[in-house]
Structures are given as C-alpha cells and as structure tokens.
Design a protein around this motif. Structure first.
Motif, mmCIF file in Angstrom:
data_model
loop_
_atom_site.group_PDB
_atom_site.id
_atom_site.type_symbol
_atom_site.label_atom_id
_atom_site.label_comp_id
_atom_site.label_asym_id
_atom_site.label_seq_id
_atom_site.Cartn_x
_atom_site.Cartn_y
_atom_site.Cartn_z
ATOM 1 N N ALA A 90 11.827 -0.796 17.342
ATOM 2 C CA ALA A 90 12.220 0.191 18.345
ATOM 3 C C ALA A 90 13.206 -0.432 19.336
ATOM 4 O O ALA A 90 13.233 -1.646 19.547
ATOM 5 C CB ALA A 90 11.005 0.729 19.082
ATOM 6 N N ARG B 75 11.065 5.064 18.011
ATOM 7 C CA ARG B 75 12.422 4.701 17.624
ATOM 8 C C ARG B 75 13.240 4.241 18.837
ATOM 9 O O ARG B 75 13.798 3.155 18.831
ATOM 10 C CB ARG B 75 13.109 5.879 16.941
ATOM 11 C CG ARG B 75 12.561 6.228 15.572
ATOM 12 C CD ARG B 75 13.266 7.459 14.992
ATOM 13 N NE ARG B 75 14.710 7.384 15.096
ATOM 14 C CZ ARG B 75 15.493 6.689 14.255
ATOM 15 N NH1 ARG B 75 14.945 6.017 13.249
ATOM 16 N NH2 ARG B 75 16.808 6.669 14.415
ATOM 17 N N GLU B 76 13.292 5.096 19.869
ATOM 18 C CA GLU B 76 14.144 4.789 21.019
ATOM 19 C C GLU B 76 13.471 5.207 22.325
ATOM 20 O O GLU B 76 12.811 6.247 22.374
ATOM 21 C CB GLU B 76 15.468 5.547 20.925
ATOM 22 C CG GLU B 76 16.326 5.174 19.735
ATOM 23 C CD GLU B 76 17.547 6.087 19.672
ATOM 24 O OE1 GLU B 76 18.659 5.592 19.957
ATOM 25 O OE2 GLU B 76 17.379 7.278 19.362
#
Length: 330
Positions: A225, A151-152
């Motif tokens: 992402a 995601r990050e």
C-alpha cells in the motif's frame, strides 16, 4: 462542589495555561474531573483557574506536582519542555499525559518512556485524533475489511495560518509536520500500518515558523500500500473544507478532516456517517487517561505510540535534508 470532588477522587494538574490547556480544561469540566492549574506566570494561572473552575493555581510546576490532591499531570508546555516537565511529574509520583509531539528526539522519547516504566506510572500522549469518533470509524472500516485490501491513503491538510509565540522559535524540532501535521502522521500509520520508508520534499517557505511551513510525504506501507500526506500552513486560498481518503480493493472512504462525517462508497453501496458529539476527541482522550490511572491499564495512545509517530516525522525531515528516501527507525 470542587472540594467534594477532590475528597472523592484525586484530580489532574495542568502544566501550562496556553491554548491547548483550554481544550483539556473544558473537557475535564464536562467530565467532572477536578483540576489544578499551573503556569510560570502566577496571575495567568489564577485567571485560568477562575475561568475553568480549577480548585487552585500555582506559579511553580514543582509545587503543583507535589500537591496531594492530584494523581496526574497534563503537560501543555512547548515541545522543548516536554521531557523535563514530564520527568518532574513522574518523579513526584504522578501519571502523565503529555502533549504531542512526545519529545524532540527519539532518545528523549525513550528517556521519558523509561522514566514512566521505572516509576510504574502511566505515560500517555495527547493524540486526540486517535479518539475522534470519525477517525475511529475509519479505523474500524479498515480493520473489518469493509474496504478490502488497502491500496492508497491520501491525507491532505493544507491551509494558511500565521503563528506567533514559541512556534516562531526553534523549540518544536521542526515546523508544520511535527506540530499539527503529526496528527495526520498518526492517522496514516493507524489506518495504513507502520511505514517502512518515506520520501519527503518541502516547498519554498512563505510563512514564518521555527521550521518548515509545508511538506509532502510519500510512504511505503505494509503489503504494498502507498500513503501520501500533504501538510501545509502556507497554502493561501485553500478551502478549510478538506477530506482524506482510504482506498481498498472493495471501496473508498472519505473522511472530513474536521471529524464531522465519513462517506463510504464501494461494492456494498454508499453510506454516510455523521458525528456531532466530542468531534475532536478531547473528552474521550481525557476519559481514557482517567481510566488508565484508575485501572493501571496501558492507554491506547501510550508513549510507544507517540514515539512511532515521532519516528516518521524525523524520517521525513531526514529525507528532506538528504533529498532521498529514508527508512523509518523502529
């Protein structure tokens, strides 16, 4: 002992005897790899050779790369010299380990890569972050799916440092990001995948450098992402105790930026991994170069990898100039 080492195997020649050359020399000594030392300042080369047990010293790079005792060269000169010095070594039939950044422009990087290919020699970029045990552990966590779908990624490397010497001149093609920051760019793309687009801003400058002293970069990564990199040499008062995070749908890992530990927390619980040997990865990197020379196998941080790191940095600089998002050149 050095003479017997050279009789058993050909060694490496260091082109440049500055600070980073000391890291390479110390790693080579621990690994038992024979060394020669070269500088345009012969007394400096001789002093370096005495300190690190190098078998010989040269005041000419051309003479050094022509010595029959060496199989490879480590280019430790300023970035504006990387292409010329790498070509000199390749033309002498040597394999090349070139310090980051690989070059100042993508055209220069392509020229170096082509020269190595035409000479049938190894070209490797000295990206020691690729070989740091802690950062390899993060890569393994991502690759194994332990963190789930990414995601990050937040990579933060901020501090205060005054520089001297060639870093105050326009020889790096930029400032903080293309110099030390390119290490974190490498981690961003290795952990998160190749960025497609970046948007970057640079705050007002406070530290004297040949380029920017800080930059914040937002990257569009594969599968939606998001990557963020904050790199600064102008953040007075910031603690050296910093870490980067990689977050997925199933958990987050926290990686100490100095490579001493990685903490993983998520659905599978909490786990702390500690790293105490070769934490900066210089021995593993030099071992990889030595093995690539012996086997002919393409090293992990090859010229193409160094070019991709450089492409992201140059896209970030373009974004700062244009004040908008920029696609990363393939």
């Amino acid at each position: 002992m050095l003479a017997s080492n050279f009789m058993a195997r050909r060694g490496l020649v260091l082109l440049g005897c500055g600070w980073i050359a000391r890291r390479h020399a110390a790693a080579a000594r621990r690994l038992g790899i024979p060394l020669l030392a070269a500088s345009r300042d012969l007394p400096r080369a001789r002093a370096f050779a005495r300190e690190f047990g190098a078998a010989d010293a040269f005041g000419s790079y051309a003479a050094a790369v022509s010595d029959p005792r060496v199989a490879g060269a480590i280019v430790c000169t300023p970035p504006d010299r990387h292409l010329a010095d790498a070509q000199l070594a390749l033309e002498a039939g040597l394999h090349v380990l070139v310090e980051k950044p690989i070059a100042l422009t993508l055209d220069q990087a392509d020229t170096m890569i082509a020269a190595a290919r035409d000479a049938a020699r190894i070209l490797m970029v000295a990206e020691n972050f690729h070989f740091m045990p802690a950062f390899r552990h993060v890569h393994a966590l991502v690759a194994s799916g332990t963190l789930g779908r990414l995601r990050e990624l937040h990579l933060v490397a901020r501090g205060w440092r005054e520089h001297a010497g060639w870093r105050l001149e326009a020889v790096t093609g930029g400032g903080a990001l293309i110099d030390g920051g390119i290490h974190h760019v490498h981690n961003l793309r290795r952990w998160g995948g190749e960025p497609r687009r970046v948007f970057a801003l640079s705050p007002p400058q406070t530290v004297r450098l040949g380029g920017e002293d800080a930059i914040d970069l937002l990257a569009e990564l594969p599968d939606g992402a998001v990557g963020f990199l904050a790199n600064s040499l102008g953040a007075r008062g910031i603690s050296r105790f910093q870490w980067s995070t990689v977050t997925g749908t199933d958990g987050t890992c926290f990686a100490d930026n100095r490579g001493r530990w990685v903490l993983t927390r998520g659905a599978a619980g909490t786990h702390l991994s500690l790293f105490v040997r070769d934490t900066r990865g210089h021995e593993a990197m030099l071992r990889g170069f030595d093995e690539a020379i012996a086997t002919g196998k393409t090293p992990e941080s090859d010229g193409a990898s160094g070019r991709r790191d450089l492409a992201i940095v140059l896209a970030a600089y373009h974004s700062v100039a244009e004040r908008g998002p920029v696609d990363v050149e393939c």
